[in-house]
Scaffold this active site. Structure first.
Site, short mmCIF file in Angstrom:
data_model
loop_
_atom_site.label_atom_id
_atom_site.label_comp_id
_atom_site.label_asym_id
_atom_site.label_seq_id
_atom_site.Cartn_x
_atom_site.Cartn_y
_atom_site.Cartn_z
N GLY A 87 6.44 99.35 32.48
CA GLY A 87 6.92 98.03 33.35
C GLY A 87 6.20 96.91 33.08
N TYR A 89 3.55 95.78 34.05
CA TYR A 89 1.94 95.83 33.92
C TYR A 89 1.50 96.61 32.96
CZ TYR A 89 -2.56 97.83 35.49
OH TYR A 89 -3.91 98.05 35.68
N GLY A 90 2.35 97.54 32.35
CA GLY A 90 2.00 98.23 30.95
C GLY A 90 2.97 99.56 31.00
N LYS A 91 2.02 100.60 30.47
CA LYS A 91 2.69 101.85 30.38
C LYS A 91 1.79 102.97 31.11
CE LYS A 91 4.99 100.66 25.98
NZ LYS A 91 5.15 101.03 24.55
N ASP A 202 5.50 97.87 49.28
CA ASP A 202 6.55 97.92 48.37
C ASP A 202 7.09 99.72 48.34
OD1 ASP A 202 8.42 97.48 46.21
OD2 ASP A 202 7.13 98.01 44.52
#
Length: 413
Positions: A87, A89-91, A202
């Protein structure tokens, strides 16, 4: 003195000044390089109030500090074959520690790195959260310019994947009730027992993970907020979250409360009934349920055509009417009309107890044999849905997907 002497002295002075300036610039650059080197070798130095290293990583409850080399080794150098989610943010990578424990490693990409203080705050928050229905933080890595969080591994992925049919796991009605109870308990813990209380912000089916026994656990605290001033009753905040799950009152007032999570959870409960995404083909699940609901239909309450086919013809659905009533209470327009998460927990427990089921365990499967038999269910009739879109999500938070790769087509527009 002669003019030539004066000129010579002036030139010498200028040269001396320029030389001192050059030496000063070089010294500053050298100091900065040294500070960067120290920062890489002693990543926790900046966390101490004095700016000096206090002797290593801060003491956190139940979370340990992993070295970069250790995480690199357990993921086979962060190989693509071990990637299980990604996503903004990163992995996220699957890894196996030296003791054989499976973990999920959330690795930030360079463009989304937090500052040291923000990263410290996040891991200190997560390290204080200990509940069987909240995904546990095992540790973190903060060295060599890396920021990584290490979580317990959830082999059966997200609730969204199971409802969509992608995981091959069949969720009968009683399993759905237990998943509801487990995730509600996790949120009630965050709201009332965590210190300080936490608003998830969320809540959605993609952030409810299932372990090997299909026990539900709340995950992904990338957008969470602390309720530091309990007397105030709300947190003024920029609106962030996932469309379809957003509390309309929070959206209009920018005042975030625990009831905002309750609204989102009500949408998840309607997902458990319909297996549809909150917004599908331009239709909002809350509005569709309210339009079609018919209390004169004592079996399906007018929702037969909306219901997930895997439970549509499965006979009597324990407490279905009460479950539907609770879901609609959660999605009331006014937060004051919604129940608290602890009230919801008690109501779901009552539904299960009235059917003679044990509520001490929130596992959705009572035995390995029963779980194994549930694999290989037919494909879900609905499609993969619409592309995901976050609202004002400047943090780039993303979903850890447990044991399954997350499609880009999980959440609705």
């Amino acid at each position: 003195m002669s003019t030539d002497v004066i000129i010579g002295i002036s030139v010498s002075c200028v040269a001396l000044v320029l030389g001192l300036v050059v030496v000063g610039i070089c010294a500053i650059r050298q100091k900065k390089r040294a500070e960067r080197a120290i920062g890489l070798s002693r990543p926790f130095a900046s966390w101490a109030p004095s700016g000096k290293d206090s002797g290593g990583a801060p003491q956190l409850k139940g979370a340990r500090c992993f070295s970069f080399d250790e995480l690199k080794k357990c993921t086979n150098n962060f190989s693509d074959s071990n990637e299980i989610g990604s996503g903004g943010y990163g992995k996220v990578y699957r890894g196996m520690l030296s003791d054989g424990q499976m973990v999920a490693i959330k690795r930030a990409q360079q463009g989304s790195m937090q500052g040291g203080l923000e990263f410290k705050t996040e891991i200190e928050l997560l390290s204080r959260v200990h509940h069987k229905n909240v995904v546990g933080l095992l540790g973190f890595c903060f060295e060599q310019g890396e920021q990584m969080l290490v979580y317990e591994f959830m082999p059966n992925g997200t609730l969204r994947e199971s409802l969509s049919g992608r995981s091959g796991i069949h969720l009968d009605w009683k399993r759905r009730l237990r998943i509801t109870l487990g995730s509600a308990r996790g949120l009630a813990y965050l709201h009332e027992l965590a210190n300080p209380p936490i608003i998830h912000r969320d809540v959605k089916s993609a952030n409810i993970l299932l372990d090997e026994h299909l026990t539900a656990k709340v995950a992904d605290f990338g957008l969470s907020k602390l309720v530091a001033d309990s007397g105030k009753g709300h947190v003024s905040s920029q609106v962030k979250g996932t469309p379809g799950y957003l509390d309309p009152e929070y959206y209009t007032t920018h005042q975030l409360t625990e009831k905002s999570d309750v609204y989102s959870f009500g949408v998840v409960m309607l997902e458990l009934i319909t297996a549809r995404q909150p917004i599908e083909k331009g239709k909002y699940i809350v509005r569709e349920v309210r339009l079609m609901m018919d209390k004169n239909d004592e079996e399906h309450y007018g929702l037969r055509e909306l219901m997930d086919r895997s439970i549509q013809n499965s006979g009597t659905l324990t407490g279905f009417g009460r479950f539907l009533e609770l879901a609609l209470q959660c999605v009331e327009e006014s937060a004051a009309d919604r129940p608290t998460m602890s009230e919801l927990v008690k109501a779901i427990e009552t539904i299960l107890q009235n059917d003679g089921m044990n509520t001490n365990s929130t596992s959705a499967s009572s035995s390995a044999t029963e779980f194994a038999a549930s694999k290989g269910a037919p494909k879900h009739p609905y499609n993969d849905g619409l592309p995901k879109k976050e609202v004002n999500d400047s943090t780039g938070a993303f979903d850890y997907s447990g044991g399954y790769a997350v499609s880009a087509k999980i959440e609705p527009k």
